[in-house]
Write a protein that holds these residues in place. Structure first.
Motif, PDB file in Angstrom:
ATOM      1  N   LEU A 116       0.894  -1.129   0.218  1.00  0.00           N
ATOM      2  CA  LEU A 116       0.004   0.067   0.026  1.00  0.00           C
ATOM      3  C   LEU A 116       0.788   1.351   0.085  1.00  0.00           C
ATOM      4  O   LEU A 116       1.950   1.142   0.570  1.00  0.00           O
ATOM      5  N   GLN A 117       0.787   2.333  -0.961  1.00  0.00           N
ATOM      6  CA  GLN A 117       1.409   3.388  -1.077  1.00  0.00           C
ATOM      7  C   GLN A 117       0.385   4.636  -1.013  1.00  0.00           C
ATOM      8  O   GLN A 117      -0.362   4.736  -1.547  1.00  0.00           O
ATOM      9  N   PHE A 118       1.014   5.556  -0.182  1.00  0.00           N
ATOM     10  CA  PHE A 118       0.169   6.964  -0.277  1.00  0.00           C
ATOM     11  C   PHE A 118       1.288   8.082  -0.523  1.00  0.00           C
ATOM     12  O   PHE A 118       2.346   8.003  -0.236  1.00  0.00           O
ATOM     13  N   THR A 119       0.753   9.093  -1.468  1.00  0.00           N
ATOM     14  CA  THR A 119       1.769  10.034  -2.088  1.00  0.00           C
ATOM     15  C   THR A 119       0.955  11.261  -2.040  1.00  0.00           C
ATOM     16  O   THR A 119      -0.367  11.495  -2.607  1.00  0.00           O
ATOM     17  N   TYR A 120       1.520  12.278  -1.569  1.00  0.00           N
ATOM     18  CA  TYR A 120       1.210  13.642  -1.661  1.00  0.00           C
ATOM     19  C   TYR A 120       2.242  14.682  -2.134  1.00  0.00           C
ATOM     20  O   TYR A 120       3.283  14.733  -1.960  1.00  0.00           O
ATOM     21  N   ASN A 121       1.764  15.557  -2.978  1.00  0.00           N
ATOM     22  CA  ASN A 121       2.508  16.455  -3.661  1.00  0.00           C
ATOM     23  C   ASN A 121       1.749  18.029  -3.748  1.00  0.00           C
ATOM     24  O   ASN A 121       0.507  17.888  -4.296  1.00  0.00           O
ATOM     25  N   TYR A 122       2.288  19.076  -3.033  1.00  0.00           N
ATOM     26  CA  TYR A 122       1.816  20.301  -3.454  1.00  0.00           C
ATOM     27  C   TYR A 122       2.937  21.096  -4.276  1.00  0.00           C
ATOM     28  O   TYR A 122       4.043  21.204  -3.699  1.00  0.00           O
ATOM     29  N   TYR A 123       2.291  21.902  -5.113  1.00  0.00           N
ATOM     30  CA  TYR A 123       3.205  22.708  -5.916  1.00  0.00           C
ATOM     31  C   TYR A 123       2.618  24.085  -6.063  1.00  0.00           C
ATOM     32  O   TYR A 123       1.422  24.073  -6.517  1.00  0.00           O
ATOM     33  N   GLU A 124       3.402  24.852  -6.115  1.00  0.00           N
ATOM     34  CA  GLU A 124       2.959  26.167  -6.369  1.00  0.00           C
ATOM     35  C   GLU A 124       4.012  26.991  -7.212  1.00  0.00           C
ATOM     36  O   GLU A 124       5.000  27.025  -6.593  1.00  0.00           O
ATOM     37  N   SER A 125       3.476  28.102  -8.226  1.00  0.00           N
ATOM     38  CA  SER A 125       4.540  29.113  -8.597  1.00  0.00           C
ATOM     39  C   SER A 125       3.746  30.294  -8.877  1.00  0.00           C
ATOM     40  O   SER A 125       2.536  30.338  -9.528  1.00  0.00           O
ATOM     41  N   LYS A 126       4.117  31.296  -8.240  1.00  0.00           N
ATOM     42  CA  LYS A 126       3.412  32.651  -8.270  1.00  0.00           C
ATOM     43  C   LYS A 126       4.224  33.768  -8.782  1.00  0.00           C
ATOM     44  O   LYS A 126       5.509  33.749  -8.059  1.00  0.00           O
ATOM     45  N   GLN A 127       3.868  34.581  -9.684  1.00  0.00           N
ATOM     46  CA  GLN A 127       4.992  35.720 -10.005  1.00  0.00           C
ATOM     47  C   GLN A 127       4.137  36.854  -9.205  1.00  0.00           C
ATOM     48  O   GLN A 127       2.943  37.356  -9.629  1.00  0.00           O
ATOM     49  N   ASP A 128       4.925  37.720  -8.439  1.00  0.00           N
ATOM     50  CA  ASP A 128       4.430  38.916  -7.806  1.00  0.00           C
ATOM     51  C   ASP A 128       5.447  39.901  -7.971  1.00  0.00           C
ATOM     52  O   ASP A 128       6.636  39.943  -7.359  1.00  0.00           O
TER      53      ASP A 128
END
Length: 721
Positions: free
Chosen positions: A255-267
């Motif tokens: 059993l395998q759990f994967t989480y990924n959060y990605y963000e790219s913001k131009q300010d």
């Protein structure tokens, strides 16, 4: 009859992460290199199970972790990586958007470990940048229309396979710090990147944790001017947080759990000085003039991915079960545009936001039976079958609250069967069928009144919603013959069912009932013929293809309203690709590719624009590894001319700008100066070529004619333990 299993291929992939870490303490480098090459020949995307690349009758590109690491020394941008290493992939746009960066002239479906990342119902063309390259173990690219994973794969599949834990340590890891800056004009261009990760295996548990944080400085062209801000990366902040945890119940179940959060913001505290492609004046960013302010919120994508995977290698005799449960949330914020104005309602412009929420379930069975006959012949039969269920809720609203594209609620249930027959280890025959059943629900809505100028405004329409049903049966067949290493040919026919970018059709509706809008699914028929040849030190591939679609989608400018209206018409796209790998000796290796593609609207007999068709592209990658401590790479990209269109009333329009050739050279190097430490340097656009990327030349829309990045240096250190 002799029965046996081939799931050792899957075990080979799972155990391969240790090899990909380039462990310098490995005592037998020849044996390690052989194992790495074996792993590189395994693919999981084409049939949803682990199989040898020689058993796939299609054009495939596998980008290894070693290649990814080399590209990261120059830039963390995945667009450039794909453009440099994948034949048939259009050149990088040099921005956060992959609009115009097609695969063989059609949009690919981007996935992470098989989970869709694209938003095909309202394709915002931001799907390629959905995670940081540092968490990718390999990239598998399958070219040509396919329905093996469902809607959105008109041009093929780009599957990011994320890293797996080492199997020989409880704890290992790495850390990296680097800085990137313009060598033309360093002022305010200095950025920094931090990236670190740990992984290991403890008893039945394994884990991977990784984090990256990157801040860009100002991006400057060959003249030192700041690149335009539309889909720009100046002062952008990118961050990625990745976790993968697995538990092995026994040798067969996991059993395998994967989480990924990605963000790219131009300010950024700048505004665009908009140029004009017809006059040759470039778009560039300038400081905010006195009395003006930056309008809108920071632009860029953010997404959450969660995946739960269960595998039973022997759920019943000779049959493997894989169950994937996944969820994805996407928020793509676009640039502020005065074209999205409605003065009568008090809006001087607007900024749109695509929201997409996907939840899916995939159940895949894989049954393998081997037959041995009295005359010595053998037949290996593999049956891959199961169901896919997906709920995709997508909309495009304005940040100010207006609704541009109403909420589209898609329920998709599909069943599939793929069969692979291998006769005497030489002849491979693949046959497949997929049945799609899609319900797309849209409630009553009104199109927006949008004004390009006081005299050019679209007319709002009240549209009655409905639930639209699409049913499609798609087929594929392929044959490959592997008896002769010097000439291993294949031929294939594959279909894909595509209802992508329905949102674009809805937001420009001119009729009062959704059933009257041409939202029909498009069936893409893809024909391909190719071969590969292996000599002692040389590997060569060639493929030619032809694809047709009954209802492709292009755009046509409406001079009355100032809006580009979708045009649905039959299309044909055709082209060819070639690749050669030459391992000169243990120190030197050369890789070269060439791609050519063309396409037409067959109803009007006119060529397709730059949104789909890219000019010819050639790449050369030279790698020098004189010893285990030093590596140097040179990457050369050539983009040719494409000038298919005439001016309209003295100017080029739409995506029909003329494209002039250009070439870019990148350089990178790595030096292991201690047992656990290494230093690296990368130079993008080494010779400071002054050029416009393909998209900047082909797109005549205001503010898109942005020059390419000038000479930019990236340097840093890595620590590995």
């Amino acid at each position: 009859m002799v029965l046996k299993t081939s799931f050792t291929l899957l075990a080979l992939i799972i155990s391969g992460q240790a090899l990909s870490q380039e462990n310098k303490s490995e005592p037998n480098q020849t044996q390690q290199k052989s194992k790495e090459q074996d792993i590189e020949r395994i693919i999981v995307t084409g049939s949803r199970i682990a199989e040898n690349i020689d058993e796939v009758p299609a054009s495939i590109t596998i980008i290894t972790q070693k290649q990814i690491a080399a590209q990261l020394k120059v830039s963390s941008e995945i667009q450039s990586l794909l453009a440099n290493l994948v034949p048939g992939m259009a050149p990088s746009t040099g921005s956060s958007s992959n609009s115009g960066q097609t695969l063989r002239g059609r949009s690919p479906l981007v996935m992470i470990d098989g989970v869709p990342q694209s938003t095909p119902l309202r394709n915002g063309s931001l799907g390629i940048r959905t995670l940081d390259a540092s968490v990718i173990e390999r990239i598998e690219v399958i070219k040509g229309a396919t329905s093996i994973y469902g809607n959105g794969a008109a041009g093929g599949i780009i599957n990011y396979i994320t890293k797996k834990a080492n199997s020989d340590k409880a704890l290992s890891g790495h850390a990296s710090i680097s800085s990137r800056f313009s060598a033309v004009e360093t002022e305010d261009s200095i950025g920094q990147r931090y990236e670190a990760g740990i992984n290991g295996e403890i008893n039945n548990f394994d884990y991977v944790l990784n984090a990256s944080y990157e801040e860009n400085g100002l991006q400057r062209d060959a003249d030192g001017d700041i690149l335009g801000l539309k889909y720009g990366l100046s002062d952008a902040v990118m961050q990625d947080y990745f976790a993968k945890v697995g538990y092995h119940f026994d040798d067969e179940k996991s059993l395998q759990f994967t989480y990924n959060y990605y963000e790219s913001k131009q300010d950024v505290d700048l505004i665009d000085q908009v140029g004009n492609i017809n006059t040759g004046e470039k778009t560039q960013a300038i400081p905010v003039p006195e009395g003006q302010t930056v309008l809108g919120e920071p632009q860029g994508p953010s997404n959450h991915n969660m995946m739960l995977k269960y595998v039973d290698d022997e759920v019943f005799k000779q049959t493997q079960l894989m169950v994937d449960l996944y969820s994805q949330e996407v928020d793509n914020t676009f640039f502020y545009s005065p074209v999205l104005a409605n003065p009568d309602a008090g809006y001087a412009g607007g900024q749109s936001l695509i929201n997409s929420d996907k939840k899916g379930l995939r159940v895949t069975f894989n049954t393998l039976v081997d037959f041995s006959f009295d005359n010595g012949d053998s037949l290996e039969a593999t049956f891959i079958y199961g169901i896919d269920a997906l709920n995709d809720v997508t909309s495009q609203s304005m940040v100010d609250g207006r609704v541009w594209v109403p909420e589209m609620d898609m329920e998709n249930l599909a069943g599939f069967l793929q069969t692979k027959l291998i006769y005497n280890n030489d002849l491979v025959i693949k046959l497949g069928i997929r049945q799609e059943d899609i319900d797309l629900t849209v409630n009553d809505y009104s199109t927006l009144k949008l004004c390009k100028s006081a005299e050019q405004c679209s007319v709002p329409v009240d549209v009655t919603g409905d639930t639209l049903n699409y049913k499609a049966t798609t087929y594929n067949i392929g044959i490959k013959y592997n008896a002769l290493p010097l000439f291993s040919p294949f031929v294939s026919y594959s279909q894909g069912a595509d209802i992508s970018d329905t949102g674009r059709l809805l937001r420009t509706a001119t009729v009062t009932d959704i059933s009257l809008i041409r939202t029909e699914a498009s069936i893409i028929d893809n024909y391909e013929l190719g071969f590969s040849s292996d000599f002692e030190q040389v590997h060569f591939e060639f493929a030619t293809y032809f694809s047709t679609s009954e209802l492709g989608t292009t755009n046509k400018f409406n001079a009355t309203t100032g809006v580009y209206m979708p045009v649905r018409a039959p299309q044909e796209i055709y082209g060819y690709e070639a690749l050669i790998n030459y391992n000169i000796n243990d120190a030197w290796a050369v890789n070269a590719t060439y791609s050519w593609v063309e396409g037409k609207n067959t109803e009007a007999d006119v060529y397709l624009g730059a949104k789909q068709i890219s000019p010819p592209k050639a790449t050369v990658n030279v790698n020098w590894n004189p010893n285990s401590d030093i590596s140097v790479a040179i990457n050369y990209l050539y983009v040719g001319d494409r000038k298919r269109f005439e001016q309209v009333d003295g100017k080029f329009v739409g995506d029909q700008g003329p494209i002039d050739s250009y070439q870019v050279v990148n350089l990178s190097g790595n030096y292991n100066f201690a047992s656990d430490w290494s230093a690296f340097i990368g130079v993008e656009n080494l010779f400071n070529q002054d050029y416009y990327p393909t998209k900047s030349q082909g797109y005549t829309y205001g503010g898109y004619n942005i020059k390419g990045l000038g000479t930019t240096v990236n340097m840093g250190v890595n620590y590995q333990f």
